[in-house]
Design a protein around this motif. Sequence first.
Motif, PDB file in Angstrom:
ATOM      1  N   HIS A   8      77.487  76.990 132.468  1.00 27.89           N
ATOM      2  CA  HIS A   8      76.513  77.740 132.051  1.00 27.89           C
ATOM      3  C   HIS A   8      77.704  78.779 131.246  1.00 27.89           C
ATOM      4  CE1 HIS A   8      72.139  76.716 134.044  1.00 27.89           C
ATOM      5  NE2 HIS A   8      74.074  76.816 134.603  1.00 27.89           N
ATOM      6  N   ASP A   9      77.778  79.305 130.215  1.00 28.79           N
ATOM      7  CA  ASP A   9      78.129  80.879 129.621  1.00 28.79           C
ATOM      8  C   ASP A   9      78.146  81.776 130.494  1.00 28.79           C
ATOM      9  OD1 ASP A   9      79.135  82.168 127.847  1.00 28.79           O
ATOM     10  OD2 ASP A   9      77.815  83.279 126.793  1.00 28.79           O
ATOM     11  N   THR A  10      79.797  82.060 131.063  1.00 27.11           N
ATOM     12  CA  THR A  10      79.967  82.280 131.720  1.00 27.11           C
ATOM     13  C   THR A  10      80.375  84.169 131.274  1.00 27.11           C
ATOM     14  OG1 THR A  10      82.313  81.770 132.317  1.00 27.11           O
ATOM     15  CG2 THR A  10      80.607  80.861 133.653  1.00 27.11           C
ATOM     16  N   ALA A  11      80.443  84.128 130.353  1.00 30.32           N
ATOM     17  CA  ALA A  11      80.933  85.469 129.204  1.00 30.32           C
ATOM     18  C   ALA A  11      80.328  86.631 129.648  1.00 30.32           C
ATOM     19  CB  ALA A  11      81.402  85.406 128.555  1.00 30.32           C
ATOM     20  N   PRO A  12      80.779  87.514 130.055  1.00 34.60           N
ATOM     21  CA  PRO A  12      79.796  88.976 130.222  1.00 34.60           C
ATOM     22  C   PRO A  12      79.166  89.000 128.755  1.00 34.60           C
ATOM     23  CG  PRO A  12      82.064  89.531 129.878  1.00 34.60           C
ATOM     24  CD  PRO A  12      82.488  87.951 129.818  1.00 34.60           C
ATOM     25  N   ALA A  13      77.526  89.006 128.758  1.00 35.44           N
ATOM     26  CA  ALA A  13      76.973  89.783 127.393  1.00 35.44           C
ATOM     27  C   ALA A  13      77.282  91.028 127.032  1.00 35.44           C
ATOM     28  CB  ALA A  13      75.954  89.387 128.245  1.00 35.44           C
ATOM     29  N   ILE A  14      77.402  91.138 126.093  1.00 36.32           N
ATOM     30  CA  ILE A  14      77.575  92.089 125.226  1.00 36.32           C
ATOM     31  C   ILE A  14      75.936  92.917 125.223  1.00 36.32           C
ATOM     32  CG2 ILE A  14      78.494  92.748 122.435  1.00 36.32           C
ATOM     33  CD1 ILE A  14      80.409  91.112 122.877  1.00 36.32           C
ATOM     34  N   GLU A  15      75.772  93.939 124.831  1.00 37.25           N
ATOM     35  CA  GLU A  15      75.286  94.252 125.192  1.00 37.25           C
ATOM     36  C   GLU A  15      74.556  94.789 124.274  1.00 37.25           C
ATOM     37  OE1 GLU A  15      74.573  98.479 127.703  1.00 37.25           O
ATOM     38  OE2 GLU A  15      76.141  97.051 129.459  1.00 37.25           O
ATOM     39  N   ASP A  16      74.879  95.105 122.521  1.00 33.10           N
ATOM     40  CA  ASP A  16      75.034  95.709 121.919  1.00 33.10           C
ATOM     41  C   ASP A  16      75.628  95.208 120.439  1.00 33.10           C
ATOM     42  OD1 ASP A  16      77.243  97.254 121.767  1.00 33.10           O
ATOM     43  OD2 ASP A  16      76.462  99.011 121.005  1.00 33.10           O
ATOM     44  N   PRO A  17      75.434  93.555 120.869  1.00 32.30           N
ATOM     45  CA  PRO A  17      76.023  92.803 119.709  1.00 32.30           C
ATOM     46  C   PRO A  17      75.433  92.666 118.255  1.00 32.30           C
ATOM     47  CG  PRO A  17      74.487  91.326 120.550  1.00 32.30           C
ATOM     48  CD  PRO A  17      74.864  93.094 121.631  1.00 32.30           C
ATOM     49  N   VAL A  18      76.981  92.684 117.283  1.00 30.58           N
ATOM     50  CA  VAL A  18      77.045  92.509 116.145  1.00 30.58           C
ATOM     51  C   VAL A  18      77.661  91.860 115.785  1.00 30.58           C
ATOM     52  CG1 VAL A  18      78.396  95.057 115.892  1.00 30.58           C
ATOM     53  CG2 VAL A  18      76.845  93.891 114.222  1.00 30.58           C
ATOM     54  N   SER A  19      77.686  91.153 114.498  1.00 28.75           N
ATOM     55  CA  SER A  19      78.936  90.053 113.899  1.00 28.75           C
ATOM     56  C   SER A  19      79.664  91.199 112.987  1.00 28.75           C
ATOM     57  CB  SER A  19      78.606  89.200 112.976  1.00 28.75           C
ATOM     58  OG  SER A  19      77.602  90.010 111.470  1.00 28.75           O
ATOM     59  N   PHE A  20      80.753  90.376 112.865  1.00 27.44           N
ATOM     60  CA  PHE A  20      82.196  92.520 111.848  1.00 27.44           C
ATOM     61  C   PHE A  20      81.196  91.909 110.875  1.00 27.44           C
ATOM     62  CE2 PHE A  20      84.613  90.403 115.627  1.00 27.44           C
ATOM     63  CZ  PHE A  20      85.689  91.641 116.590  1.00 27.44           C
ATOM     64  N   THR A  21      81.013  91.256 110.251  1.00 30.48           N
ATOM     65  CA  THR A  21      80.295  91.998 109.125  1.00 30.48           C
ATOM     66  C   THR A  21      78.991  92.300 109.128  1.00 30.48           C
ATOM     67  OG1 THR A  21      81.109  88.910 108.200  1.00 30.48           O
ATOM     68  CG2 THR A  21      78.746  90.124 106.921  1.00 30.48           C
ATOM     69  N   GLU A  22      78.243  92.358 109.861  1.00 27.24           N
ATOM     70  CA  GLU A  22      76.715  93.032 110.066  1.00 27.24           C
ATOM     71  C   GLU A  22      77.369  94.738 110.176  1.00 27.24           C
ATOM     72  OE1 GLU A  22      73.259  90.567 112.093  1.00 27.24           O
ATOM     73  OE2 GLU A  22      74.852  91.313 113.377  1.00 27.24           O
ATOM     74  N   ALA A  23      79.116  95.132 111.259  1.00 27.14           N
ATOM     75  CA  ALA A  23      79.237  95.917 111.252  1.00 27.14           C
ATOM     76  C   ALA A  23      79.540  96.384 110.099  1.00 27.14           C
ATOM     77  CB  ALA A  23      80.246  96.382 112.522  1.00 27.14           C
ATOM     78  N   ALA A  24      80.675  95.402 109.337  1.00 31.07           N
ATOM     79  CA  ALA A  24      81.173  96.594 107.722  1.00 31.07           C
ATOM     80  C   ALA A  24      80.281  96.930 107.253  1.00 31.07           C
ATOM     81  CB  ALA A  24      82.045  95.042 107.813  1.00 31.07           C
ATOM     82  N   LEU A  25      78.899  95.655 107.027  1.00 32.96           N
ATOM     83  CA  LEU A  25      77.646  96.855 106.077  1.00 32.96           C
ATOM     84  C   LEU A  25      77.451  98.004 106.803  1.00 32.96           C
ATOM     85  CD1 LEU A  25      75.749  93.782 105.689  1.00 32.96           C
ATOM     86  CD2 LEU A  25      76.793  94.539 103.638  1.00 32.96           C
ATOM     87  N   LEU A  42      86.587  94.845 105.052  1.00 28.94           N
ATOM     88  CA  LEU A  42      86.652  95.777 106.302  1.00 28.94           C
ATOM     89  C   LEU A  42      85.993  94.516 107.491  1.00 28.94           C
ATOM     90  CD1 LEU A  42      85.923  98.347 107.297  1.00 28.94           C
ATOM     91  CD2 LEU A  42      83.448  97.913 105.921  1.00 28.94           C
ATOM     92  N   ALA A  43      85.394  93.672 107.297  1.00 33.04           N
ATOM     93  CA  ALA A  43      85.393  92.324 108.631  1.00 33.04           C
ATOM     94  C   ALA A  43      86.705  93.117 108.970  1.00 33.04           C
ATOM     95  CB  ALA A  43      84.777  91.826 107.654  1.00 33.04           C
ATOM     96  N   HIS A  44      87.546  92.385 108.237  1.00 37.40           N
ATOM     97  CA  HIS A  44      88.812  91.575 109.222  1.00 37.40           C
ATOM     98  C   HIS A  44      89.653  92.748 110.007  1.00 37.40           C
ATOM     99  CE1 HIS A  44      92.237  89.459 109.311  1.00 37.40           C
ATOM    100  NE2 HIS A  44      92.982  90.704 108.890  1.00 37.40           N
ATOM    101  N   LYS A  45      89.504  94.329 109.057  1.00 37.10           N
ATOM    102  CA  LYS A  45      89.837  95.368 109.673  1.00 37.10           C
ATOM    103  C   LYS A  45      88.907  95.281 110.707  1.00 37.10           C
ATOM    104  CE  LYS A  45      90.652 100.507 107.953  1.00 37.10           C
ATOM    105  NZ  LYS A  45      90.304 101.349 107.089  1.00 37.10           N
ATOM    106  N   LEU A  46      87.709  95.590 110.898  1.00 41.03           N
ATOM    107  CA  LEU A  46      86.780  96.100 111.735  1.00 41.03           C
ATOM    108  C   LEU A  46      87.269  94.289 113.444  1.00 41.03           C
ATOM    109  CD1 LEU A  46      83.998  96.516 110.966  1.00 41.03           C
ATOM    110  CD2 LEU A  46      85.973  98.396 111.635  1.00 41.03           C
ATOM    111  N   GLN A  47      88.067  93.848 112.881  1.00 40.96           N
ATOM    112  CA  GLN A  47      88.591  92.145 113.758  1.00 40.96           C
ATOM    113  C   GLN A  47      90.170  92.707 114.147  1.00 40.96           C
ATOM    114  OE1 GLN A  47      87.929  88.893 111.109  1.00 40.96           O
ATOM    115  NE2 GLN A  47      86.079  88.109 112.173  1.00 40.96           N
TER     116      GLN A  47
END
Length: 86
Positions: A8-25, A42-47
């Motif tokens: 099972h995925d053991t990583a904690p869930a991100i509550e408001d997930p957004v891809s870096f491309t979506e965030a850049a937009l 801009l997406a690279h800057k956010l990363q």
Amino acid sequence: MAATTLAHDTAPAIEDPVSFTEAALMFKETGLPEFAGSLKALAHKLQRWAKADGLSVQTRPGCDHYASYSDLLEAHARRYPGATRT
């Protein structure tokens, strides 16, 4: 016959997930000068911000990387404190 178990995925869930491309937009739509330039840059800057601030990042199918949009907004606020726009 061998039995296998699914991990099972053991990583904690991100509550408001957004891809870096979506965030850049979304950041680009603000029209602020710090978000000028290409979408890819801009997406690279956010990363870079996410890595520098130790933000939780998840990879999903399709090799998209996701972070919390709220965390990215806070990362912006740390880099551009008290910026008032008219």
